[in-house]
Design a protein around this motif. Sequence first.
Motif: not given
Lengths: 196, 293
Positions: A72, A79, A90, A94, B17, B20-21, B24-25, B28, B31-32, B35-36, B38-42
């Motif tokens: 994989l 990914l 991101t 900031k 598989p 797992i994929t 993981l997706a 991620f 997390v994204l 993060v987006a 917390f770190f947003e910029i108005p």
Amino acid sequence: MKALLVILLTSILVDNFVLSKFLGICPFLGVSKNLNTAMGMSVAVIFVMLLSTAITWPIHTFVLVPLGVGFLVTLVFILSIAALVQFVETILKKAMPPLYKALGIYLPLITTNCAVLGVTILNIDQKYDFLQSMFNSLGVGVGFMLALFLFAGVRSRVDKADVPKFLKGLPITLIAASLVSLSFFGFKGMIEKLFG
Amino acid sequence: MHFAFSLAVKAGDILIPVAITGGLALFFGGVLAVVAKFFEIPLSEKQTRVREMLPGANCGACGYTGCDGYAAALANDGVPTGLCPVGGAPLSASLAEFLGVEAQSVEQRVACVMCNGTSEHTRTRYEYQGIPDCVTASMMFAGPWACTYGCLGLGTCVQACPYGALSVVDGVAIVDNAKCTACELCVAACPKKLISMIPMREASYQVKCRNLTSGAETRKICTVGCIGCSRCVKACGDDAIHLDGGPLALIDQDKCTACGKCKAVCPTNSIHSWGTDVGAAPAEAPVAAGVAQ
């Protein structure tokens, strides 16, 4: 220590990603028009290559291999790299606006770059440990930078040269690129002579 | 039994598989998303307002990546307000008022196709039956027309124009001044580099030819080509016309006072004029034709 140095030099000169393995040709041709863009792109590439290796090596070693799904790698690495770049972008936006500005458009562009995916997968194929992988990625990134800088110089000369009409633009650029690539053949065997 | 067993193994082979994929997706993605958040910029209200004032054509003529890029530069870096050719002077004024800076004057410009070689004035060397595209046609011995500098009339610029300001009439593209927003997309699209940006004035004079071959050569292939006789150069009282880089007259728009003397003396009628009050296509105005000879 010597092994790491060998890996570093090999990846910069002998196995230069752009000029020997022909990975990352798109940015090589696209942003080598002048030194400024070449600088931005190569710094971004080094940055992303190091980060990607730091995340994909553990994923491979501690997740994919124990579960027996080594096949994989391509999918999972794409990914992870895409998510990682997005993540870093991101945060940089900031936390470190100057760095974000310096890396600029290049950061998202590299997300889908074959050189980045290539270095992470080749690290696995070469069975490097973590430190070796990091050094290899650094070397590949620096090699990319070297190739870009050299080629930016070549292109600035080609721009001033009286090129026949039918070769103007991309054709002469490709010919020049192949000549630069050919010159890197000169490094073949150098590492063995120095360290072997 | 054997069948069921192998099926179970296969299911596992696929499920692990996928898990797992997918896992993981999901990880991620989560997390994204965090993060987006917390770190947003108005975006500043200023920038949002500026963005709304811009025309939204995203043509890039201002030199930024699009209207968003220009809005950000206007709001944060204090760049000049007059860079948008689509909005022109009114936009520059309203932007300046909103941002509290001095309005920058904008000279409105329009595109002009520098060729007048319609089929009645020039001819073709061969019949082109390929893809109806100027770039493709120009690869076939520089296009089918006898003049290799002229408009190919296959409409690559027409396709490039997002405002429908260009059309091909009898083998030559013409610009509708009323619709042209000076985004310069057609300038980049033309393989013959025939389209120039000229100032939008009440009256404007252009040498509508880019043929660099000698006068005798030009005469053979086109009846309205510039032959480089330099009569207009002598007639011009403002030192605005020069023959630079070949037998082709070029009018310096900064010096031109639109007196019309050049057009009157041109033996081949390659100098054309139009007025903004005409609005649409460049006026053919054969008034001066009688004076020419």
